[in-house]
Design an enzyme around this catalytic site. Structure first.
Site, mmCIF file in Angstrom:
data_model
loop_
_atom_site.group_PDB
_atom_site.id
_atom_site.type_symbol
_atom_site.label_atom_id
_atom_site.label_comp_id
_atom_site.label_asym_id
_atom_site.label_seq_id
_atom_site.Cartn_x
_atom_site.Cartn_y
_atom_site.Cartn_z
ATOM 1 N N HIS A 1 3.089 3.123 -8.984
ATOM 2 C CA HIS A 1 2.729 1.657 -9.172
ATOM 3 C C HIS A 1 4.097 1.239 -9.987
ATOM 4 O O HIS A 1 4.588 0.215 -9.526
ATOM 5 C CB HIS A 1 1.710 1.473 -9.985
ATOM 6 C CG HIS A 1 0.378 1.873 -9.355
ATOM 7 N ND1 HIS A 1 -0.028 1.516 -8.083
ATOM 8 C CD2 HIS A 1 -0.803 2.289 -9.761
ATOM 9 C CE1 HIS A 1 -0.998 2.043 -7.682
ATOM 10 N NE2 HIS A 1 -1.730 2.535 -8.808
ATOM 11 N N LEU B 1 11.129 -20.800 -4.635
ATOM 12 C CA LEU B 1 10.090 -20.009 -4.308
ATOM 13 C C LEU B 1 8.641 -19.904 -5.134
ATOM 14 O O LEU B 1 8.781 -19.860 -6.291
ATOM 15 C CB LEU B 1 10.652 -18.391 -4.206
ATOM 16 C CG LEU B 1 9.656 -17.399 -3.863
ATOM 17 C CD1 LEU B 1 9.064 -17.382 -2.719
ATOM 18 C CD2 LEU B 1 10.338 -16.064 -4.404
ATOM 19 N N ASP C 1 0.696 -1.099 -0.065
ATOM 20 C CA ASP C 1 0.230 -0.064 -0.162
ATOM 21 C C ASP C 1 0.954 1.270 0.047
ATOM 22 O O ASP C 1 1.908 1.234 0.627
ATOM 23 C CB ASP C 1 -0.882 -0.249 1.158
ATOM 24 C CG ASP C 1 -1.789 0.697 1.285
ATOM 25 O OD1 ASP C 1 -2.272 1.561 0.106
ATOM 26 O OD2 ASP C 1 -2.940 0.909 2.024
ATOM 27 N N TRP D 1 3.038 7.971 -2.471
ATOM 28 C CA TRP D 1 4.456 8.217 -2.673
ATOM 29 C C TRP D 1 4.492 8.832 -4.170
ATOM 30 O O TRP D 1 5.272 10.010 -4.066
ATOM 31 C CB TRP D 1 4.898 6.621 -3.180
ATOM 32 C CG TRP D 1 6.422 6.700 -3.376
ATOM 33 C CD1 TRP D 1 7.598 6.606 -2.634
ATOM 34 C CD2 TRP D 1 6.945 6.975 -4.687
ATOM 35 N NE1 TRP D 1 8.919 6.650 -3.304
ATOM 36 C CE2 TRP D 1 8.632 6.864 -4.627
ATOM 37 C CE3 TRP D 1 6.674 7.111 -6.058
ATOM 38 C CZ2 TRP D 1 9.450 6.946 -5.747
ATOM 39 C CZ3 TRP D 1 7.404 7.204 -7.144
ATOM 40 C CH2 TRP D 1 8.659 7.232 -6.842
ATOM 41 N N ASN E 1 1.407 3.266 -2.786
ATOM 42 C CA ASN E 1 2.001 3.826 -4.225
ATOM 43 C C ASN E 1 1.530 5.103 -4.473
ATOM 44 O O ASN E 1 2.108 6.046 -5.098
ATOM 45 C CB ASN E 1 1.691 2.625 -5.272
ATOM 46 C CG ASN E 1 2.300 1.390 -5.045
ATOM 47 O OD1 ASN E 1 3.064 1.074 -4.126
ATOM 48 N ND2 ASN E 1 2.026 0.474 -6.012
ATOM 49 N N ARG F 1 -5.351 -2.467 8.380
ATOM 50 C CA ARG F 1 -6.453 -3.113 8.236
ATOM 51 C C ARG F 1 -6.219 -4.242 7.261
ATOM 52 O O ARG F 1 -5.266 -4.388 6.409
ATOM 53 C CB ARG F 1 -7.469 -2.218 7.202
ATOM 54 C CG ARG F 1 -8.416 -0.983 7.634
ATOM 55 C CD ARG F 1 -9.099 -0.456 6.538
ATOM 56 N NE ARG F 1 -8.345 0.121 5.452
ATOM 57 C CZ ARG F 1 -7.919 1.337 5.564
ATOM 58 N NH1 ARG F 1 -7.964 2.103 6.615
ATOM 59 N NH2 ARG F 1 -7.336 1.787 4.437
ATOM 60 N N SER G 1 -8.272 -5.143 4.677
ATOM 61 C CA SER G 1 -8.826 -5.028 3.600
ATOM 62 C C SER G 1 -9.415 -6.273 2.318
ATOM 63 O O SER G 1 -9.035 -6.164 1.284
ATOM 64 C CB SER G 1 -7.957 -4.246 2.458
ATOM 65 O OG SER G 1 -7.684 -2.905 3.184
HETATM 66 C C1 FPP Z 1 -1.559 0.239 -3.548
HETATM 67 O O1 FPP Z 1 -1.201 1.297 -3.408
HETATM 68 C C2 FPP Z 1 -1.140 -0.447 -4.600
HETATM 69 C C3 FPP Z 1 -1.808 -1.217 -5.506
HETATM 70 C C4 FPP Z 1 -3.387 -1.300 -5.616
HETATM 71 C C5 FPP Z 1 -1.375 -1.794 -6.873
HETATM 72 C C6 FPP Z 1 -0.140 -2.755 -6.497
HETATM 73 C C7 FPP Z 1 0.625 -2.941 -7.728
HETATM 74 C C8 FPP Z 1 1.820 -2.970 -8.086
HETATM 75 C C9 FPP Z 1 2.830 -2.786 -6.990
HETATM 76 C C10 FPP Z 1 2.283 -3.129 -9.422
HETATM 77 C C11 FPP Z 1 3.368 -4.348 -9.730
HETATM 78 C C12 FPP Z 1 2.732 -5.627 -9.170
HETATM 79 C C13 FPP Z 1 3.317 -6.650 -9.642
HETATM 80 C C14 FPP Z 1 3.167 -8.038 -9.176
HETATM 81 C C15 FPP Z 1 4.461 -6.759 -10.651
HETATM 82 P P1 FPP Z 1 -2.487 2.687 -3.629
HETATM 83 O O2 FPP Z 1 -2.522 2.991 -4.993
HETATM 84 O O3 FPP Z 1 -3.601 2.143 -2.879
HETATM 85 O O4 FPP Z 1 -1.715 3.861 -2.838
HETATM 86 P P2 FPP Z 1 -2.369 5.020 -1.967
HETATM 87 O O5 FPP Z 1 -3.365 4.343 -0.865
HETATM 88 O O6 FPP Z 1 -1.370 5.909 -1.481
HETATM 89 O O7 FPP Z 1 -3.337 5.616 -3.132
#
Ligand code: FPP
Length: 247
Positions: free
Chosen positions: A38, A132, A21, A26, A23, A195, A197
């Site tokens: 992402h 793995l 969580d 960030w 991204n 959480r 989620s």
């Molecule tokens: C949550 O951050 C992240 C996601 C919903 C996407 C996660 C996906 C990746 C890291 C892409 C790559 C995955 C693989 C398996 C190669 P958010 O967007 O909810 O962040 P925020 O809460 O700060 O808005």
């Protein structure tokens, strides 16, 4: 002593699950588009896989896309789908050479055709790898998993393939998307949210939860080592008393 040296290699969890969580935050804090968060997050996935290799963790499950994430803006959803395809394209050879098996849990039928096909190929290519198992939760939710298992059991009972009186935990688990995978001993969630989620609801019944304020794109090897060390300092009792454990 460095962090990794402090880890007891004989007591690492077999299975670590991660809610990646932060991204979006960030990216926002850098004035960038959510998608670049992402993209940076995908690099942290690679880092986490490397740590599993170093420590001998056998299963890593990451929550890449929840059932609810389909409600995000269209361009973010398609950006995430493209990122999955490009990550598989870029990494599949190395993943295979490292002996990593890819699995996907979730409603794969909801994925766009090209994404589903790409993932099915990756699953097939890596199916005999043993070092793995890397499990990507995609269009996944814990309630969906449990409901789906219940439906399949009901169908098999109706067709007389199973007897309702014989439905045990073991049988139920064999109908979950995670069948064959041990439950995660450790669940990590980044970004300060605390959480579950709708992630692995059934499978985390006895998992240790570790929350950190670090945003997923910043989740370094050291941040992962910290989580493992924290886990190793806990006492897992499974409902027993401390005294019973030392006997
Ligand atoms: C949550 O951050 C992240 C996601 C919903 C996407 C996660 C996906 C990746 C890291 C892409 C790559 C995955 C693989 C398996 C190669 P958010 O967007 O909810 O962040 P925020 O809460 O700060 O808005």
């Amino acid at each position: 002593m460095s962090l990794i040296e402090k880890i007891d290699k004989t007591r690492v969890p077999k299975h670590v699950a991660i809610i990646m969580d932060g991204n979006g935050r960030w990216a926002k804090s850098r004035g960038k588009l959510r998608l670049s968060g992402h993209q940076e997050g995908a690099k942290s996935v690679k880092t986490a896989i490397e740590v599993c290799g170093e420590l001998g963790i056998k299963y890593l499950t990451v929550y890449a896309f929840s059932t609810e994430n389909w409600n995000r803006p269209k361009n973010e959803v398609s950006g995430l789908m493209n990122l999955l395809v490009s990550s598989v394209d870029r990494e599949i050879n190395e993943i295979n050479e490292l002996g990593i098996r890819i699995q996907v849990i979730g409603e794969m039928k909801k994925l766009p055709d090209n994404v589903r096909k790409k993932l099915q190929d990756a699953i097939e290519t890596t199916k005999n790898n043993k070092k793995l198992t890397f499990i990507v939760a995609l269009s996944y939710s814990g309630r969906w998993d449990i409901l789906n298992a219940a439906k399949s059991i009901a169908r098999d009972a109706k067709e007389n393939l199973i007897d309702p009186s014989e439905i045990s935990y073991e049988l139920f688990e064999s109908y979950l998307a995670t069948a064959g995978t041990p439950d995660p001993e450790l669940l990590i969630r980044t970004s300060g949210e605390e959480r579950i989620s709708n992630f692995l609801l059934y499978q985390t019944a006895y998992s240790e939860f570790y929350f950190t304020d670090v945003l997923w794109p910043d989740f370094s090897k050291e941040a992962f080592y910290e989580a493992i060390l924290d886990y190793q300092n806990r006492e897992r009792r499974f409902g027993k008393t401390s005294e019973q454990l030392t006997k």
